[in-house]
Design a protein around this motif. Structure first.
Motif, short mmCIF file in Angstrom:
data_model
loop_
_atom_site.label_atom_id
_atom_site.label_comp_id
_atom_site.label_asym_id
_atom_site.label_seq_id
_atom_site.Cartn_x
_atom_site.Cartn_y
_atom_site.Cartn_z
N GLN A 152 0.81 -1.21 0.07
CA GLN A 152 0.16 0.18 0.00
C GLN A 152 0.73 1.47 0.05
O GLN A 152 2.22 1.12 0.53
CB GLN A 152 -0.78 0.00 1.25
N ARG A 153 0.06 2.47 -0.52
CA ARG A 153 1.06 3.64 -0.52
C ARG A 153 1.50 4.01 1.12
O ARG A 153 0.59 3.50 1.87
CB ARG A 153 -0.08 4.71 -0.93
N PRO A 154 2.61 4.72 1.24
CA PRO A 154 2.84 5.02 2.49
C PRO A 154 2.11 5.87 2.96
O PRO A 154 1.31 6.35 2.34
CB PRO A 154 4.41 5.60 2.25
N ALA A 155 2.12 5.98 4.61
CA ALA A 155 1.29 7.01 5.34
C ALA A 155 1.56 8.48 4.54
O ALA A 155 2.35 8.69 3.96
CB ALA A 155 1.54 6.89 6.57
N PRO A 160 10.28 5.73 -2.73
CA PRO A 160 11.43 6.70 -2.65
C PRO A 160 11.32 7.40 -0.86
O PRO A 160 12.25 8.01 -0.63
CB PRO A 160 11.05 7.76 -3.66
N GLU A 161 10.16 7.19 -0.48
CA GLU A 161 9.96 7.58 1.01
C GLU A 161 10.44 6.75 1.66
O GLU A 161 10.01 5.32 1.63
CB GLU A 161 8.67 8.32 1.23
N PRO A 162 10.55 6.80 3.16
CA PRO A 162 10.77 5.99 4.07
C PRO A 162 9.73 5.14 4.42
O PRO A 162 8.49 5.60 4.52
CB PRO A 162 11.42 6.92 5.42
N THR A 163 9.80 4.08 4.77
CA THR A 163 8.63 3.09 5.13
C THR A 163 9.03 2.03 6.20
O THR A 163 9.41 1.14 6.10
CB THR A 163 8.29 2.19 3.81
N ILE A 164 8.99 2.90 7.30
CA ILE A 164 9.59 2.22 8.53
C ILE A 164 8.90 1.03 9.32
O ILE A 164 9.44 0.36 9.87
CB ILE A 164 9.92 3.37 9.71
N ASP A 165 7.69 0.96 8.77
CA ASP A 165 6.70 -0.18 9.14
C ASP A 165 6.95 -1.59 8.28
O ASP A 165 6.35 -2.49 8.65
CB ASP A 165 5.40 0.17 9.15
N GLU A 166 7.99 -1.54 7.29
CA GLU A 166 8.15 -2.58 6.45
C GLU A 166 9.45 -3.23 6.80
O GLU A 166 10.36 -2.49 7.53
CB GLU A 166 8.10 -2.16 4.99
N ILE A 167 9.70 -4.32 6.34
CA ILE A 167 11.11 -5.24 6.85
C ILE A 167 11.95 -5.37 5.46
O ILE A 167 11.35 -5.86 4.54
CB ILE A 167 10.66 -6.35 7.22
N TYR A 168 13.01 -4.94 5.51
CA TYR A 168 13.90 -4.99 4.25
C TYR A 168 15.19 -5.68 4.57
O TYR A 168 15.95 -5.34 5.38
CB TYR A 168 14.36 -3.45 4.02
N PHE A 169 15.21 -6.81 3.71
CA PHE A 169 16.43 -7.80 3.35
C PHE A 169 16.82 -7.69 2.11
O PHE A 169 17.01 -8.95 1.52
CB PHE A 169 16.09 -9.03 4.09
N SER A 170 16.67 -6.69 1.54
CA SER A 170 16.53 -6.60 -0.03
C SER A 170 17.68 -5.74 -0.63
O SER A 170 17.47 -5.37 -1.77
CB SER A 170 15.19 -5.97 -0.63
#
Length: 514
Positions: free
Chosen positions: A18-21, A57-67
């Motif tokens: 979904q689109r970031p907040a 391009p914006e921060p999405t701090i609620d997601e988990i990144y191992f990419s």
């Protein structure tokens, strides 16, 4: 500033988070700018504001990144740095000075005092830069000797022969993939490639790889051709080739006709390793958008002074200006090569580097022993989780190395019949990791990112990766007084969630639920 380009279906995901907040107007404008100055891969979906890799391009701090072997969303610190740069430019800061400052910061981080830096919209486009410079520096027809193209990038073989690798480019809306860049239509460029794996995906003996490269280079030089040789420092799966001693044997055959480019685009090499390559006279390609954790698509080519001295000063192919702008280049090379373009500056690229450099400089301040301990712990945790899931298998490399190749853990997955899954099947699993898990616990509704599938022989692998910002965050917690285990606990927790979601996705596929 360049505008957006509509995305295409190639490499696109069938599901996008979904689109970031909601964010401020300034932040939304910056997010849009961070997605300019590139080709269709960076373009944002109008609804989700994600690119084709599912990152924002914006921060999405609620997601988990191992990419980080593919791409990550911009970090909060990086986004703030880019926002500050955008405001300074809007308030009248000199653009030429700003770009020169970015190049100087890259040089301080990974370069040598006398090297030059040219910015590029992506790692693949550093191949165009190296090709143009090699054609200027060496006489006669050119053979481009590429190492393990499956382990570098899909467009590398096309870029290596001076051809369009996508139908779009940062400063051109339409091109024919496979067609030569304007100015290179009649250039005598041949591409040879050497694989580091056999047909089944097993790593070949380094000596066999080196011997194949030496034979190809010797044959080309014997025909009066010049050679552009690639050294792969760290690949998509954490591998390398050719051996430096083999490259020196090739150079010794005809020093005036051999150019070397080191592919450090994952930026999992240490600054000491990169500087050692520059000291050898190699061109070095890097990016700030993989391990470094910057926004997707920011590359650079480092050029040692010894190579700059070889340039004859002819104009570069005019087709390069679909991918490069004058402010990407230092003033000395702009004057020497007669650079010209319809667009003076790629501001989106500069803003992406502003974000990446904050994380690069932060990571390089971490004591090396702490960074290496974090890497070792990450690999051990990831391998333990793979071992606990019968349908998964890790591709393990036991070599001891100075770099950060072990921050990439390639993982194969078995289907219902026990055979390993291919690219398309793994892409569906990658998309499922981005989507909420039907009827799953709340923790598994989060979007979880892993590296794109990469072909390894007859099967494929996803990649679970640690990034430099993750190591920096861990070091900050450690410096704040937490024990090693406590400081590493957030990474262990996120890994656990990722593998639990992956396990449930695989189980549903085995049952036929998905």
């Amino acid at each position: 500033m360049t505008g957006q380009i509509a995305p295409t279906a190639r490499d696109s995901t069938s599901f996008r988070p979904q689109r970031p907040a909601e964010i401020s107007a300034d932040a939304a404008e910056l997010g849009s700018l961070l997605a300019t100055g590139g080709d269709e891969r960076i373009a944002l979906d109008r609804i989700s504001r994600r690119n084709r890799y599912g990152v924002s391009p914006e921060p999405t701090i609620d997601e988990i990144y191992f990419s980080s072997s593919t791409a990550s969303s911009t970090s909060s610190k990086g986004f703030d740095a880019a926002l500050d740069a955008r405001r300074r430019l809007a308030n009248g800061a000199d653009a030429a000075d700003w770009f020169e400052t970015l190049r100087a910061r890259i040089r301080r981080a990974y370069g040598t005092p006398d090297c030059e830096t040219v910015l590029a919209p992506s790692g693949t486009e550093t191949e165009y830069l190296a090709l143009a410079l090699a054609l200027d520096a060496v006489p006669g027809p050119l053979t481009n000797l590429v190492v393990a193209p499956e382990e570098t990038g899909r467009g590398v073989l096309l870029a290596a022969r001076g051809a369009h690798f996508l139908p779009t480019a940062p400063f051109r809306r339409a091109a024919a993939p496979g067609g030569r860049l304007p100015g290179l239509e009649t250039a005598d460029i041949e591409v040879e490639h050497v694989e580091i794996r056999d047909a089944s995906g097993r790593l070949r003996l380094p000596q066999s790889v080196d011997d194949d490269a030496l034979r190809a280079a010797t044959a080309a030089l014997a025909k009066g051709r010049s050679v552009l040789v690639h050294h792969l420092a760290v690949s998509k799966t954490g591998q390398s080739g050719l051996d430096l001693a083999a490259i020196e044997r090739i150079r010794a055959l005809a020093p005036e006709r051999v150019t070397v480019i080191a592919d450090c685009c994952q930026l999992r090499s240490t600054p000491r390793q990169v500087r050692a390559l520059l000291d050898r006279g190699f061109l070095v390609a890097i990016t700030g958008s993989k391990f470094a954790g910057g926004p997707p698509f920011c590359g650079a080519l480092l050029i040692p002074a010894s190579f700059t001295a070889r340039l004859r000063g002819a104009s570069v192919p005019r087709g390069l200006w679909a991918h490069s702008s004058p402010f990407d280049w230092p003033a000395t090379l702009r004057e020497r090569l007669g650079l010209h373009s319809e667009a003076d500056a790629n501001f989106g690229l500069g803003l992406r580097w502003s974000a990446a450099l904050v994380e690069i400089e932060r990571f390089l301040a971490v004591p090396s022993e702490i960074a290496q301990q974090a890497q070792a712990r990450f690999k051990a945790e990831a391998l333990a989780l793979v071992g606990a899931c019968p349908s998964l298998a890790a591709i393990v490399d036991g070599r001891a190395r100075e770099d950060f190749a072990d921050t990439i853990v390639p993982i194969k997955a078995r289907g219902v019949g026990g055979a390993f899954l291919d690219d398309a099947e793994l892409l569906r699993i990658k998309n499922a990791l981005l989507a909420p898990l039907p009827d799953g616990p709340a923790a598994l509704q989060r979007a979880m990112h892993v590296g794109q599938p990469v072909t390894i022989g007859t099967s494929s692998a996803l990649r679970v990766c640690m990034s430099a910002p993750m190591i920096s965050d861990f070091a900050d917690r450690l410096h704040g007084g937490e024990t090693f285990d406590a400081a590493f606990a957030p990474i262990v927790g996120d890994l656990g969630l990722l593998f639990e979601k992956l396990r449930q996705i695989m189980a549903r596929q085995w049952r036929g639920d998905a």
